[in-house]
Design an enzyme around this catalytic site. Structure first.
Site, short mmCIF file in Angstrom:
data_model
loop_
_atom_site.label_atom_id
_atom_site.label_comp_id
_atom_site.label_asym_id
_atom_site.label_seq_id
_atom_site.Cartn_x
_atom_site.Cartn_y
_atom_site.Cartn_z
CB SER A 148 -0.87 0.02 1.26
OG SER A 148 -1.51 1.26 1.42
CE1 TYR A 161 -3.73 -1.98 5.55
CE2 TYR A 161 -3.33 0.30 4.95
CZ TYR A 161 -3.63 -0.99 4.58
OH TYR A 161 -3.83 -1.32 3.25
N1 LIG Z 1 -8.77 -0.33 -0.90
C1 LIG Z 1 -7.69 0.38 -0.64
O1 LIG Z 1 -7.76 1.62 -0.55
C2 LIG Z 1 -6.35 -0.30 -0.51
C3 LIG Z 1 -5.22 0.49 -0.76
C4 LIG Z 1 -3.97 -0.11 -0.65
C5 LIG Z 1 -3.85 -1.44 -0.32
N2 LIG Z 1 -4.96 -2.18 -0.08
C6 LIG Z 1 -4.76 -3.60 0.27
O2 LIG Z 1 -5.29 -4.40 -0.77
C7 LIG Z 1 -5.71 -5.66 -0.26
C8 LIG Z 1 -7.14 -5.92 -0.68
O3 LIG Z 1 -7.97 -4.92 -0.14
P1 LIG Z 1 -9.36 -4.49 -0.77
O4 LIG Z 1 -9.30 -3.01 -0.93
O5 LIG Z 1 -9.71 -5.32 -1.93
O6 LIG Z 1 -10.31 -4.75 0.50
P2 LIG Z 1 -11.60 -5.68 0.70
O7 LIG Z 1 -12.59 -5.39 -0.38
O8 LIG Z 1 -12.01 -5.48 2.10
O9 LIG Z 1 -11.03 -7.16 0.50
C9 LIG Z 1 -10.20 -7.78 1.48
C10 LIG Z 1 -10.19 -9.28 1.25
O10 LIG Z 1 -9.33 -9.89 2.22
C11 LIG Z 1 -10.01 -11.02 2.75
N3 LIG Z 1 -9.57 -11.30 4.11
C12 LIG Z 1 -9.47 -10.43 5.14
N4 LIG Z 1 -9.10 -11.08 6.27
C13 LIG Z 1 -8.96 -12.38 5.94
C14 LIG Z 1 -8.62 -13.56 6.67
N5 LIG Z 1 -8.33 -13.50 7.99
N6 LIG Z 1 -8.59 -14.75 6.03
C15 LIG Z 1 -8.88 -14.81 4.71
N7 LIG Z 1 -9.21 -13.74 3.96
C16 LIG Z 1 -9.26 -12.54 4.57
C17 LIG Z 1 -11.49 -10.65 2.69
O11 LIG Z 1 -12.31 -11.82 2.62
P3 LIG Z 1 -13.23 -12.38 3.78
O12 LIG Z 1 -13.71 -11.21 4.59
O13 LIG Z 1 -14.31 -13.11 3.03
O14 LIG Z 1 -12.33 -13.30 4.52
C18 LIG Z 1 -11.56 -9.90 1.36
O15 LIG Z 1 -11.74 -10.82 0.30
C19 LIG Z 1 -5.49 -5.58 1.25
O16 LIG Z 1 -4.27 -6.20 1.56
C20 LIG Z 1 -5.42 -4.08 1.52
O17 LIG Z 1 -4.68 -3.80 2.68
C21 LIG Z 1 -6.22 -1.64 -0.17
#
Ligand SMILES: NC(=O)c1ccc[n+]([C@@H]2O[C@H](COP(=O)([O-])OP(=O)(O)OC[C@H]3O[C@@H](n4cnc5c(N)ncnc54)[C@H](OP(=O)(O)O)[C@@H]3O)[C@@H](O)[C@H]2O)c1
Length: 266
Positions: A148, A161
């Site tokens: 990130s 985070y």
């Molecule tokens: N959106 C942003 O602004 C942003 C920016 C930079 C980086 N990121 C990173 O990108 C990645 C994906 O984020 P996203 O934005 O797509 O968020 P999201 O829509 O909340 O998706 C997160 C995913 O992680 C899974 N997950 C969370 N905890 C878990 C666990 N204990 N075991 C298995 N699966 C788990 C969730 O599935 P379940 O809840 O079904 O388990 C969900 O599929 C993350 O690493 C996040 O930190 C996001």
């Protein structure tokens, strides 16, 4: 863009495939993959996605695996309990992760800090460690981690985070050092603000608060980030994207913060 690696036979494992980047990446990678393993906790979401992929891309075999990545025993068992034809993972997308809360460090929940450390760091390294020997043995593979901008740039409330994502960045680089001489790529993709369920999770399901984050912006979409994952993975095998930091045009860095209200000692 040339595409001369073994795309058609590729087996892809995506963590966090039930939502956001992971779901979008599964749909994008299905265009060229042979097998896809979808992993997250919410089984119904995975099953729904599996159906969509199977209907849209009949050539792709899909395996859904519902599990909590914080469960060490389940992570350790994964490589041996996958159906045999899915075990040789070529592309591991370590995407599952979360931010919890935005409070000052002195008032954060330790449980939330633990959850972020367990998911974003511990599970990521553990799963990588379990799948890496197979990649080394086959001398083929690619690990794409989701870091990130928060791993590079501090912001108030980003405390643990951001630190987990800095860890992911350095782990990715160190992996490259260990893997030098082997045909295995490692990439850290570092998105900025992206409109997924990320903020909903961060604010414990408070939709109004989550929506505020994206109000008046044109944030990155899950598909935008999925495209970067696809691009990095579809380059010729000798090309390694080390780090890719991506922001929406509406986002940039803040100036240095200077407090002018603190009184001098006298
Ligand atoms: N959106 C942003 O602004 C942003 C920016 C930079 C980086 N990121 C990173 O990108 C990645 C994906 O984020 P996203 O934005 O797509 O968020 P999201 O829509 O909340 O998706 C997160 C995913 O992680 C899974 N997950 C969370 N905890 C878990 C666990 N204990 N075991 C298995 N699966 C788990 C969730 O599935 P379940 O809840 O079904 O388990 C969900 O599929 C993350 O690493 C996040 O930190 C996001």
């Amino acid at each position: 863009m040339t595409n001369d690696n073994k795309q058609s036979a590729k087996t892809v494992l995506i963590t966090g495939a039930s939502s956001g980047f992971g779901r979008a990446a599964a749909l994008r990678l299905a265009q060229t993959a042979g097998q896809i393993i979808l992993l997250a906790r919410r089984q119904s979401r995975l099953v729904e996605l599996q159906k969509v992929i199977e209907q849209t891309f009949p050539h792709v075999k899909v395996h859904s695996h519902a599990m909590d990545l914080r469960d060490d025993v389940a992570v350790d068992a994964l490589p041996t309990i996958l159906p045999e034809t899915f075990r040789e993972v070529d592309l591991l997308v370590n995407n599952a992760g979360l931010a919890l809360g935005l409070n000052g460090a002195w008032e954060c929940s330790l449980q939330e800090w633990d959850d972020m450390l367990m998911t974003n760091c511990r599970a990521l390294v553990r799963l990588t460690r379990r799948l890496l020997p197979g990649m080394v043995e086959r001398n083929r593979g690619h690990i794409i981690n989701l870091g990130s901008v928060a791993g590079n740039w501090p912001y108030p409330g980003g405390n643990v985070y951001g630190a987990t994502k800095a860890f992911v960045q350095q782990f990715s680089r160190n992996l490259r050092c260990d893997l030098l001489g082997k045909n295995i790529r490692v990439t850290n993709i570092e998105p900025g603000m992206a409109d997924t369920e990320f903020s909903l999770v961060r604010f414990s399901g408070d939709k109004a608060k989550a929506d505020k984050v994206y109000e008046g912006t044109r944030a990155l979409s899950a598909e935008d980030v999925a495209e970067t994952i696809f691009w990095a993975s579809s380059l010729p095998e000798h090309v390694n994207i080390n780090t890719l930091e991506v922001m929406p045009v509406c986002q940039a860095w803040a100036p240095f913060a200077v407090n002018r209200e603190m009184a001098s000692p006298d």
